[in-house]
Design a protein around this motif. Structure first.
Motif, mmCIF file in Angstrom:
data_model
loop_
_atom_site.group_PDB
_atom_site.id
_atom_site.type_symbol
_atom_site.label_atom_id
_atom_site.label_comp_id
_atom_site.label_asym_id
_atom_site.label_seq_id
_atom_site.Cartn_x
_atom_site.Cartn_y
_atom_site.Cartn_z
ATOM 1 N N UNK A 261 -0.454 15.562 3.879
ATOM 2 C CA UNK A 261 1.214 15.535 4.051
ATOM 3 C C UNK A 261 1.666 13.544 3.898
ATOM 4 N N UNK A 262 0.512 12.680 4.247
ATOM 5 C CA UNK A 262 0.672 11.619 3.600
ATOM 6 C C UNK A 262 0.892 11.143 1.721
ATOM 7 N N UNK A 263 2.168 10.260 2.055
ATOM 8 C CA UNK A 263 2.478 10.188 0.468
ATOM 9 C C UNK A 263 1.195 8.426 0.424
ATOM 10 N N UNK A 264 0.189 8.676 -0.911
ATOM 11 C CA UNK A 264 -0.204 6.773 -0.821
ATOM 12 C C UNK A 264 0.695 6.170 -1.724
ATOM 13 N N UNK A 265 0.862 4.917 -1.043
ATOM 14 C CA UNK A 265 1.679 4.349 -1.428
ATOM 15 C C UNK A 265 1.074 2.742 -2.993
ATOM 16 N N UNK A 266 -0.213 2.240 -2.361
ATOM 17 C CA UNK A 266 -0.718 1.615 -2.660
ATOM 18 C C UNK A 266 -2.178 1.683 -2.220
ATOM 19 N N UNK A 267 -2.971 1.280 -3.562
ATOM 20 C CA UNK A 267 -4.128 1.060 -3.311
ATOM 21 C C UNK A 267 -5.254 0.095 -3.721
ATOM 22 N N UNK A 268 -6.161 -0.309 -3.405
ATOM 23 C CA UNK A 268 -7.283 -1.733 -3.278
ATOM 24 C C UNK A 268 -6.172 -2.818 -3.223
ATOM 25 N N UNK A 269 -4.903 -2.564 -1.839
ATOM 26 C CA UNK A 269 -3.893 -4.251 -2.623
ATOM 27 C C UNK A 269 -4.586 -4.879 -2.055
ATOM 28 N N UNK A 270 -4.110 -5.924 -3.413
ATOM 29 C CA UNK A 270 -4.996 -7.885 -2.290
ATOM 30 C C UNK A 270 -3.791 -8.675 -2.119
ATOM 31 N N UNK A 271 -4.820 -9.658 -1.746
ATOM 32 C CA UNK A 271 -3.434 -10.492 -1.589
ATOM 33 C C UNK A 271 -4.250 -11.796 -1.055
ATOM 34 N N UNK A 272 -4.374 -13.395 -0.848
ATOM 35 C CA UNK A 272 -4.483 -14.391 0.206
ATOM 36 C C UNK A 272 -5.696 -13.717 1.514
ATOM 37 N N UNK A 273 -5.272 -13.386 2.159
ATOM 38 C CA UNK A 273 -5.851 -12.937 3.042
ATOM 39 C C UNK A 273 -7.025 -11.546 3.103
ATOM 40 N N UNK A 274 -7.175 -10.686 2.116
ATOM 41 C CA UNK A 274 -8.123 -10.031 1.938
ATOM 42 C C UNK A 274 -7.614 -8.410 0.869
ATOM 43 N N UNK A 275 -7.911 -7.363 1.242
ATOM 44 C CA UNK A 275 -7.376 -6.571 0.220
ATOM 45 C C UNK A 275 -8.024 -5.143 1.603
#
Length: 116
Positions: free
Chosen positions: A23-37
């Protein structure tokens, strides 16, 4: 593509399928920023869930969750903060882990809620 990369991508897809089935909704996959992923960002009702996925082909190198060290947990907390700063999700935020063991005897998925 290296075998470990294929295994990792397969594990992430299995984790996504597991979360959707629950029942989870997937919002994003492999989101990257300067801190990591962040492997997966999902919604569980009104809670934003940051999901770390660890996949192994067996237990020869230990359980996948053994790879989530205190240093990794600290990074996951920073990543959760970075996600929230950029997306302002509202509601609660938690960090979960999904272990995927894709061995000769089949696939085992273990979902641990609120690892930090």
């Amino acid at each position: 593509m290296a075998r470990k990369d294929v295994l990792g991508r397969t594990g992430e897809q299995l984790a996504v399928d597991h979360l959707i089935d629950r029942g989870y909704e997937i919002v994003a996959r492999n989101w990257r920023c300067p801190v990591g992923e962040i492997d997966i960002v999902a919604r569980d009702a009104s809670t934003t869930v940051i999901v770390e996925v660890k996949t192994r082909a067996g237990l020869g190198f230990g359980h996948p969750l053994d790879a989530i060290t205190p240093v990794k947990l600290a990074r996951l907390r920073r990543l959760a903060g970075a996600w929230c700063a950029e997306h302002e999700p509202g509601g609660r935020v938690r960090v979960d882990a999904v272990a995927v063991i894709a061995g000769r005897d089949g696939i085992v998925i273990e979902h641990v809620r609120q690892v930090c």
